[in-house]
Write a protein that holds these residues in place. Sequence first.
Motif, PDB file in Angstrom:
ATOM      1  N   ARG A 113       2.264  17.692  -3.347  1.00  0.00           N
ATOM      2  CA  ARG A 113       1.032  18.800  -2.784  1.00  0.00           C
ATOM      3  C   ARG A 113       0.153  17.299  -2.250  1.00  0.00           C
ATOM      4  NH1 ARG A 113       1.370  19.630  -8.863  1.00  0.00           N
ATOM      5  NH2 ARG A 113      -0.725  17.944  -9.593  1.00  0.00           N
ATOM      6  N   LEU A 114       0.063  16.275  -2.357  1.00  0.00           N
ATOM      7  CA  LEU A 114      -0.361  14.778  -1.668  1.00  0.00           C
ATOM      8  C   LEU A 114       0.557  14.366  -0.342  1.00  0.00           C
ATOM      9  CD1 LEU A 114      -1.141  12.380  -4.379  1.00  0.00           C
ATOM     10  CD2 LEU A 114      -2.107  14.333  -4.395  1.00  0.00           C
ATOM     11  N   ILE A 115       2.150  14.833  -0.148  1.00  0.00           N
ATOM     12  CA  ILE A 115       2.131  14.085   0.641  1.00  0.00           C
ATOM     13  C   ILE A 115       2.679  15.982   2.190  1.00  0.00           C
ATOM     14  CG2 ILE A 115       3.889  12.760   2.146  1.00  0.00           C
ATOM     15  CD1 ILE A 115       3.459  10.641  -0.301  1.00  0.00           C
ATOM     16  N   ALA A 116       3.031  15.442   3.098  1.00  0.00           N
ATOM     17  CA  ALA A 116       2.924  16.860   4.067  1.00  0.00           C
ATOM     18  C   ALA A 116       4.544  16.599   4.736  1.00  0.00           C
ATOM     19  CB  ALA A 116       2.193  17.263   4.774  1.00  0.00           C
ATOM     20  N   CYS A 117       4.794  15.724   4.850  1.00  0.00           N
ATOM     21  CA  CYS A 117       6.323  14.866   4.834  1.00  0.00           C
ATOM     22  C   CYS A 117       6.781  14.775   3.513  1.00  0.00           C
ATOM     23  CB  CYS A 117       5.323  13.812   5.212  1.00  0.00           C
ATOM     24  SG  CYS A 117       8.235  12.597   5.812  1.00  0.00           S
ATOM     25  N   GLU A 118       7.643  16.745   4.358  1.00  0.00           N
ATOM     26  CA  GLU A 118       8.644  16.246   3.000  1.00  0.00           C
ATOM     27  C   GLU A 118      10.051  14.701   2.828  1.00  0.00           C
ATOM     28  OE1 GLU A 118      11.420  19.481   2.334  1.00  0.00           O
ATOM     29  OE2 GLU A 118       9.501  20.694   1.915  1.00  0.00           O
ATOM     30  N   ARG A 119      10.265  14.046   3.075  1.00  0.00           N
ATOM     31  CA  ARG A 119      11.181  13.122   3.265  1.00  0.00           C
ATOM     32  C   ARG A 119      10.508  12.142   2.903  1.00  0.00           C
ATOM     33  NH1 ARG A 119      16.241  11.394   7.807  1.00  0.00           N
ATOM     34  NH2 ARG A 119      16.435  13.636   6.460  1.00  0.00           N
ATOM     35  N   CYS A 120       9.252  11.403   3.327  1.00  0.00           N
ATOM     36  CA  CYS A 120       8.271  10.590   3.049  1.00  0.00           C
ATOM     37  C   CYS A 120       7.784  11.669   1.316  1.00  0.00           C
ATOM     38  CB  CYS A 120       7.268  10.087   3.260  1.00  0.00           C
ATOM     39  SG  CYS A 120       7.235  10.284   5.930  1.00  0.00           S
ATOM     40  N   ALA A 121       8.233  11.846   0.876  1.00  0.00           N
ATOM     41  CA  ALA A 121       7.145  12.195   0.081  1.00  0.00           C
ATOM     42  C   ALA A 121       8.718  12.182  -1.087  1.00  0.00           C
ATOM     43  CB  ALA A 121       7.042  13.626  -0.744  1.00  0.00           C
ATOM     44  N   GLY A 122       9.908  12.583  -0.496  1.00  0.00           N
ATOM     45  CA  GLY A 122      11.531  11.913  -0.957  1.00  0.00           C
ATOM     46  C   GLY A 122      11.984  10.556  -1.234  1.00  0.00           C
ATOM     47  N   VAL A 123      11.340  10.038  -0.385  1.00  0.00           N
ATOM     48  CA  VAL A 123      11.445   8.504  -0.226  1.00  0.00           C
ATOM     49  C   VAL A 123      10.073   7.650  -1.443  1.00  0.00           C
ATOM     50  CG1 VAL A 123      11.532   6.466   0.847  1.00  0.00           C
ATOM     51  CG2 VAL A 123      12.373   8.400   2.370  1.00  0.00           C
ATOM     52  N   LEU A 124       9.355   8.147  -1.428  1.00  0.00           N
ATOM     53  CA  LEU A 124       8.304   7.436  -2.839  1.00  0.00           C
ATOM     54  C   LEU A 124       9.130   8.230  -4.142  1.00  0.00           C
ATOM     55  CD1 LEU A 124       5.868   6.046  -3.148  1.00  0.00           C
ATOM     56  CD2 LEU A 124       4.831   8.259  -2.918  1.00  0.00           C
ATOM     57  N   LEU A 125       9.795   9.754  -4.308  1.00  0.00           N
ATOM     58  CA  LEU A 125       9.544   9.516  -5.819  1.00  0.00           C
ATOM     59  C   LEU A 125      10.881   8.770  -5.922  1.00  0.00           C
ATOM     60  CD1 LEU A 125      10.196  12.232  -8.014  1.00  0.00           C
ATOM     61  CD2 LEU A 125      11.770  13.255  -6.446  1.00  0.00           C
ATOM     62  N   LEU A 126      11.899   8.560  -5.062  1.00  0.00           N
ATOM     63  CA  LEU A 126      12.931   7.646  -5.248  1.00  0.00           C
ATOM     64  C   LEU A 126      13.029   5.652  -6.144  1.00  0.00           C
ATOM     65  CD1 LEU A 126      15.767   6.529  -5.061  1.00  0.00           C
ATOM     66  CD2 LEU A 126      15.129   5.976  -2.235  1.00  0.00           C
ATOM     67  N   LEU A 127      11.480   5.817  -5.398  1.00  0.00           N
ATOM     68  CA  LEU A 127      11.254   4.541  -5.283  1.00  0.00           C
ATOM     69  C   LEU A 127      10.290   4.568  -6.676  1.00  0.00           C
ATOM     70  CD1 LEU A 127      10.383   2.802  -1.730  1.00  0.00           C
ATOM     71  CD2 LEU A 127      11.829   2.574  -2.763  1.00  0.00           C
ATOM     72  N   LEU A 128       9.390   5.605  -6.244  1.00  0.00           N
ATOM     73  CA  LEU A 128       8.260   4.901  -7.809  1.00  0.00           C
ATOM     74  C   LEU A 128       9.488   5.444  -9.361  1.00  0.00           C
ATOM     75  CD1 LEU A 128       5.552   7.449  -7.294  1.00  0.00           C
ATOM     76  CD2 LEU A 128       5.634   4.944  -7.407  1.00  0.00           C
ATOM     77  N   THR A 129      10.677   6.276  -9.106  1.00  0.00           N
ATOM     78  CA  THR A 129      11.331   6.917 -10.199  1.00  0.00           C
ATOM     79  C   THR A 129      12.265   6.247 -10.762  1.00  0.00           C
ATOM     80  OG1 THR A 129      11.492   9.222  -9.535  1.00  0.00           O
ATOM     81  CG2 THR A 129      12.816   8.506 -11.339  1.00  0.00           C
ATOM     82  N   THR A 130      12.805   4.959  -9.424  1.00  0.00           N
ATOM     83  CA  THR A 130      13.541   3.966 -10.213  1.00  0.00           C
ATOM     84  C   THR A 130      12.914   2.750 -10.390  1.00  0.00           C
ATOM     85  OG1 THR A 130      14.792   4.934  -7.892  1.00  0.00           O
ATOM     86  CG2 THR A 130      15.184   2.476  -8.954  1.00  0.00           C
ATOM     87  N   GLY A 131      11.733   2.613  -9.410  1.00  0.00           N
ATOM     88  CA  GLY A 131      10.962   1.209 -10.346  1.00  0.00           C
ATOM     89  C   GLY A 131      10.506   1.800 -11.777  1.00  0.00           C
ATOM     90  N   THR A 132      10.056   2.737 -11.449  1.00  0.00           N
ATOM     91  CA  THR A 132       9.402   2.636 -13.747  1.00  0.00           C
ATOM     92  C   THR A 132      10.589   3.139 -14.599  1.00  0.00           C
ATOM     93  OG1 THR A 132       7.521   4.922 -13.020  1.00  0.00           O
ATOM     94  CG2 THR A 132       8.240   4.455 -15.105  1.00  0.00           C
ATOM     95  N   TRP A 172      16.300  13.616   0.346  1.00  0.00           N
ATOM     96  CA  TRP A 172      17.523  13.307   1.623  1.00  0.00           C
ATOM     97  C   TRP A 172      17.447  11.080   0.473  1.00  0.00           C
ATOM     98  CZ3 TRP A 172      16.674   8.793   3.891  1.00  0.00           C
ATOM     99  CH2 TRP A 172      17.090   8.220   5.226  1.00  0.00           C
ATOM    100  N   ALA A 173      16.769  10.991   0.273  1.00  0.00           N
ATOM    101  CA  ALA A 173      16.416   9.522   0.146  1.00  0.00           C
ATOM    102  C   ALA A 173      16.985   9.877  -1.177  1.00  0.00           C
ATOM    103  CB  ALA A 173      15.328   9.306  -0.190  1.00  0.00           C
ATOM    104  N   SER A 174      17.504  10.527  -2.092  1.00  0.00           N
ATOM    105  CA  SER A 174      18.182  10.712  -3.448  1.00  0.00           C
ATOM    106  C   SER A 174      18.691  10.478  -3.820  1.00  0.00           C
ATOM    107  CB  SER A 174      17.238  11.006  -5.084  1.00  0.00           C
ATOM    108  OG  SER A 174      15.985  11.122  -4.971  1.00  0.00           O
ATOM    109  N   ALA A 175      19.421  11.462  -2.731  1.00  0.00           N
ATOM    110  CA  ALA A 175      21.289  11.164  -2.666  1.00  0.00           C
ATOM    111  C   ALA A 175      22.338  10.669  -1.652  1.00  0.00           C
ATOM    112  CB  ALA A 175      21.567  13.425  -1.455  1.00  0.00           C
TER     113      ALA A 175
END
Length: 317
Positions: free
Chosen positions: A45-64, A196-199
Amino acid sequence: MISPDPEVIAMAVLLDLVLGDPRWLPHPVVQIGRLITVLESLLRRLIACERCAGVLLLLLTTGTAAGTTWLLLRSTAHLSSLAGLLAAIMVSATCLAARSLHRESSLVAAALGAGDIISARQHLSYIVGRDTEHLNEDEIWRALVETVAENTSDGIIAPLFWLSSGGPVTAMAFKAISTLDSMVGYKNERYLQFGWASARMDDLVNFIPARLTAILMIISAPALGLSWSNACKIFLRDRLKHPSPNSAHPEAAAAGALGVRLGGTSSYGGKESFKQHIGDPLTPLDGQAYRNMIRLMYLTTLLMAGLCIVALMACRR
C-alpha cells in the motif's frame, strides 16, 4: 550464548531429534510468517515500486527476527547463565527440522501404505508447493523423496551451518529468509518483482549448505548400504538440472544414492512445469526408497552436527 557454542548445538540437535516441534508450542517460524503477511499488505500500500517494497520486506523481516532473538538471549542471560543457556538451546532447536520433516512425511507414507491416496495427497500438500489433488501413487512417492532430500539441506544442514557460523541469532535470520522465500519467492505475476530480493537472498544463504549437504549424503551412503559411487556420479552429472541454483545438489546426491530418478512434470497453481530428470531409474520410487531417504537424512544430520561440534571445539582450543 549468542556466539556459536558446541554444547548448544549438541543439545539443540538432541532436542530436535527427540521432540521435534511440538504442535502446542508456539514456533518462531509461525510468528515470522504472520509478520510477513502484515508487512506485505502494508508495504504494497505504501510503496509503488514492488522490487523496492520487496527489499524493505526482506530487511524488516530479517532484522526483526534477528533483533528479537538477540534481545531474548541477552535478557535471559542477564537472569542467569543457566537461563541463557536454556534459551539458546531452545532457540537453536526451533531452527532445526529433522524430526518434524520425518513426522510430516511419514503421514504421507502411512496413508499410501494403507491405500488411502486421498489422505496421502492431503498430507503431502502441507509439505510441498506443487498441486497434489491429482497425483497418482508414483508421483506422490517422487514428491515425497524430493521434498525430504531438498529439506535436508534447507531445514537441517543450512541451519546447522549458520548456527556454527554465527550462533542462534544468525540461524534465526536464516529461518526468516527461508520463510520469506517460501511465502513470496515465487516467479509468478504477483511475486516476480516483490519476492525478487527474498528469493535471491535465499539462493545466497543456501549456496554453501546445499553443496555441503550433497557431499555429506555421498559420505553417508555406504554406511546405509547405499551406493556412494552412484551418488557421486549422479551428483556430478545432474547437480545443475534445476531452475534453482541449489536444489538439485542434494536431490542429485540422494537420487544417486537411492538409485532412483527424480524430476519430471509437476503442477504449480494449475500450471504445469517440467523439471529435468535427476538420477537413473535403477530401483523403484516406493516406500523403500522413502525409508532409505529418511535414513540418509538422519545420518547426514548426525554427521553435520558432529562436524560442527568438532570444528567449534577446535576453534575454542
